[in-house]
Design a protein around this motif. Structure first.
Motif, short mmCIF file in Angstrom:
data_model
loop_
_atom_site.label_atom_id
_atom_site.label_comp_id
_atom_site.label_asym_id
_atom_site.label_seq_id
_atom_site.Cartn_x
_atom_site.Cartn_y
_atom_site.Cartn_z
N THR A 58 -4.38 8.58 -0.06
CA THR A 58 -3.63 7.33 -0.12
C THR A 58 -4.54 6.19 0.29
N THR A 60 -4.20 2.34 1.98
CA THR A 60 -3.34 1.35 2.61
C THR A 60 -4.08 0.03 2.69
N LEU A 72 1.07 0.15 1.06
CA LEU A 72 0.49 1.35 0.45
C LEU A 72 0.31 1.09 -1.03
N VAL A 85 5.00 0.76 3.52
CA VAL A 85 4.46 2.08 3.87
C VAL A 85 5.62 3.01 4.25
#
Length: 118
Positions: A58, A60, A72, A85
């Motif tokens: 992922t 961010t 995100l 998020v």
């Protein structure tokens, strides 16, 4: 997947705080509801953080200079945007991370024969 390499980025920093450089030489910043590699070196840039690993990576957005609301990255169709998020990242937020060169500390320790050290 694009055949011009535009889906590849260079990461500078640590997994907890880094900037991204696109294949065009510019750096990734927030652009409207998404992101684009449009910032020149020295400009105010978004910082990012990696989570997960491999095919469950992922990204961010930590905001400009690492301050601000954390978002995100999420892909819907071909659009990349930032979402709040969540506790569990949705499938639209999972990317594949591949390291194709050694990390900087290892490169620097090994030395470089190039005129300008990497």
């Amino acid at each position: 997947m694009p055949s011009d390499g535009s889906d590849h980025f260079n990461l500078y920093g640590t997994n907890d705080a880094f900037i991204l450089q696109g294949a065009n030489g510019n750096y990734v910043v927030a652009a409207g509801a998404g992101y684009a590699a449009t910032a020149a070196a020295g400009a105010a840039m978004n910082q990012f953080a990696l989570g997960g690993s491999g095919a469950s990576t992922t990204i961010t957005d930590l905001g400009t200079g690492g301050t601000g609301t954390h978002l995100l990255w999420s892909v819907t169709g071909t659009a990349l945007s930032g979402i709040a998020v969540p506790t569990t990242p949705p499938a639209s937020s999972l990317f594949t991370s591949t390291q194709i060169t050694p990390e900087s500390p290892r490169s620097c320790k090994a030395g470089s024969a190039l005129p300008i050290p990497i």
